[in-house]
Write a protein that holds these residues in place. Structure first.
Motif, mmCIF file in Angstrom:
data_model
loop_
_atom_site.group_PDB
_atom_site.id
_atom_site.type_symbol
_atom_site.label_atom_id
_atom_site.label_comp_id
_atom_site.label_asym_id
_atom_site.label_seq_id
_atom_site.Cartn_x
_atom_site.Cartn_y
_atom_site.Cartn_z
ATOM 1 N N UNK A 228 0.822 -1.207 0.000
ATOM 2 C CA UNK A 228 0.000 0.000 0.000
ATOM 3 C C UNK A 228 0.858 1.260 0.000
ATOM 4 N N UNK A 229 1.972 1.220 0.727
ATOM 5 C CA UNK A 229 2.890 2.364 0.722
ATOM 6 C C UNK A 229 3.380 2.647 -0.694
ATOM 7 N N UNK A 230 3.714 1.602 -1.428
ATOM 8 C CA UNK A 230 4.199 1.776 -2.799
ATOM 9 C C UNK A 230 3.084 2.313 -3.699
ATOM 10 N N UNK A 231 1.896 1.752 -3.561
ATOM 11 C CA UNK A 231 0.761 2.207 -4.388
ATOM 12 C C UNK A 231 0.440 3.670 -4.083
ATOM 13 N N UNK A 232 0.363 4.000 -2.787
ATOM 14 C CA UNK A 232 -0.011 5.363 -2.409
ATOM 15 C C UNK A 232 1.068 6.373 -2.806
ATOM 16 N N UNK A 233 2.312 5.913 -2.926
ATOM 17 C CA UNK A 233 3.389 6.791 -3.400
ATOM 18 C C UNK A 233 3.429 6.836 -4.931
ATOM 19 N N UNK A 234 2.475 6.151 -5.567
ATOM 20 C CA UNK A 234 2.391 6.068 -7.037
ATOM 21 C C UNK A 234 3.664 5.464 -7.628
ATOM 22 N N UNK A 235 4.300 4.594 -6.845
ATOM 23 C CA UNK A 235 5.445 3.818 -7.351
ATOM 24 C C UNK A 235 4.856 2.561 -8.003
ATOM 25 N N UNK A 236 4.402 2.744 -9.229
ATOM 26 C CA UNK A 236 3.618 1.713 -9.912
ATOM 27 C C UNK A 236 4.448 0.456 -10.168
ATOM 28 N N UNK A 237 5.688 0.634 -10.615
ATOM 29 C CA UNK A 237 6.558 -0.527 -10.864
ATOM 30 C C UNK A 237 6.817 -1.269 -9.545
ATOM 31 N N UNK A 238 7.070 -0.522 -8.496
ATOM 32 C CA UNK A 238 7.332 -1.138 -7.193
ATOM 33 C C UNK A 238 6.123 -1.898 -6.684
#
Lengths: 134, 134, 134
Positions: free
Chosen positions: A1-11
């Motif tokens: 969720x942290x990655x998604x919310x940071x818009x780190x799509x690849x991550x």
């Protein structure tokens, strides 16, 4: 969720298996495989220009299916915080993940997202109460 | 909370001891014993026809009283999500549970629910500040 | 957070090192040392006369820097519950703590608070989409 919310799509996509599926059950929409997940998320990026989105999860239940598979379910509250700091809310959700062990880590083979709806049990009870009162 | 929010009333009641008490301290209302808990929850069911309720808990503090008793306190944010997906909020709460070991598991002997209110400390500070300014 | 939300200012300050810093990065305001933290919090007390504040944290990431230092980051949703039970929201935040071991416990040497803002990545994507459509 942290990655998604940071818009780190690849991550975020890397937390799924190569063929991982996201099933938005409440709108009958399935995204199959990392490439489709990345393409869909990139296409949706402009929608996040007005607000920072955060997912707040709670009440995880973890069940071991076998030594390489976990069923994990949880609830999610979703906020949107705009430039001025105003917070608005998406609907709340119930999520079911199937996680598998890959190279000693865990990846999602599937994520099924259900939008919260009033319970049929409560709707039936309300109907019965109205009938009793009539 | 998962059981309660799914309106699985029998399942939720089973997380209490047979004589378990729920004390809504903020409205001076006590429900004593599983049978009363189930009867009360069933009577309240029609109120949940319009919205899915979720409790979001945080900041658990767990204290061991003796080897069979735990005091657990936490905060709870309560959402209501209607058919259209709109989210509204109940007040926030502070909850104090007394959990006891029964057959190797844990059950609630009591759950005391306090509605959050502005702090007397802050109210006194505001009054003092007004006095100082006058 | 439990201590802060209970307005136990001395108790909250004791979770910092003597020279602990709170950096409200989003408003360029730094509070250095426990004494300044306590003085500032006491001066702000009257602002809490109208509502009980609660911080709801999620998604902790804990990184060990060395055996005496941890970097901990997390998200925070902040509610205000007034006398009537109405809940309103502060902006959401992202927080970065540096925790150090002191006498076998952990204290914050610094807490850096970032207000959530729409992502530059999304803003750029929206601008590109507008350009593409024009």
């Amino acid at each position: 969720m942290r990655l998604l919310d940071a818009l780190d799509i690849e991550g975020y996509a890397a937390t799924f298996t190569e063929d991982g599926v996201t099933d938005h059950a409440h709108r009958g929409e399935k995204v199959e495989g990392r490439a489709a997940l990345i393409a869909g998320a990139n296409a949706a990026l402009p929608r996040y220009a007005g607000a920072a989105v955060r997912h707040w999860n709670d009440h995880y239940v973890i069940e071991e299916v076998d030594e390489n598979t976990l069923n994990v379910s949880y609830c999610s509250l979703v906020t949107r915080t705009d430039k001025a700091g105003n917070v608005t809310f998406e609907p709340t959700f119930f999520i079911e993940d199937v996680l598998v062990r890959v190279d000693g880590g865990l990846q999602a083979r599937s994520r099924t997202i259900h939008r919260d709806e009033p319970s049929p049990v409560a709707i039936a009870a309300a109907a019965a109460a109205r009938e009793g009162a009539a």
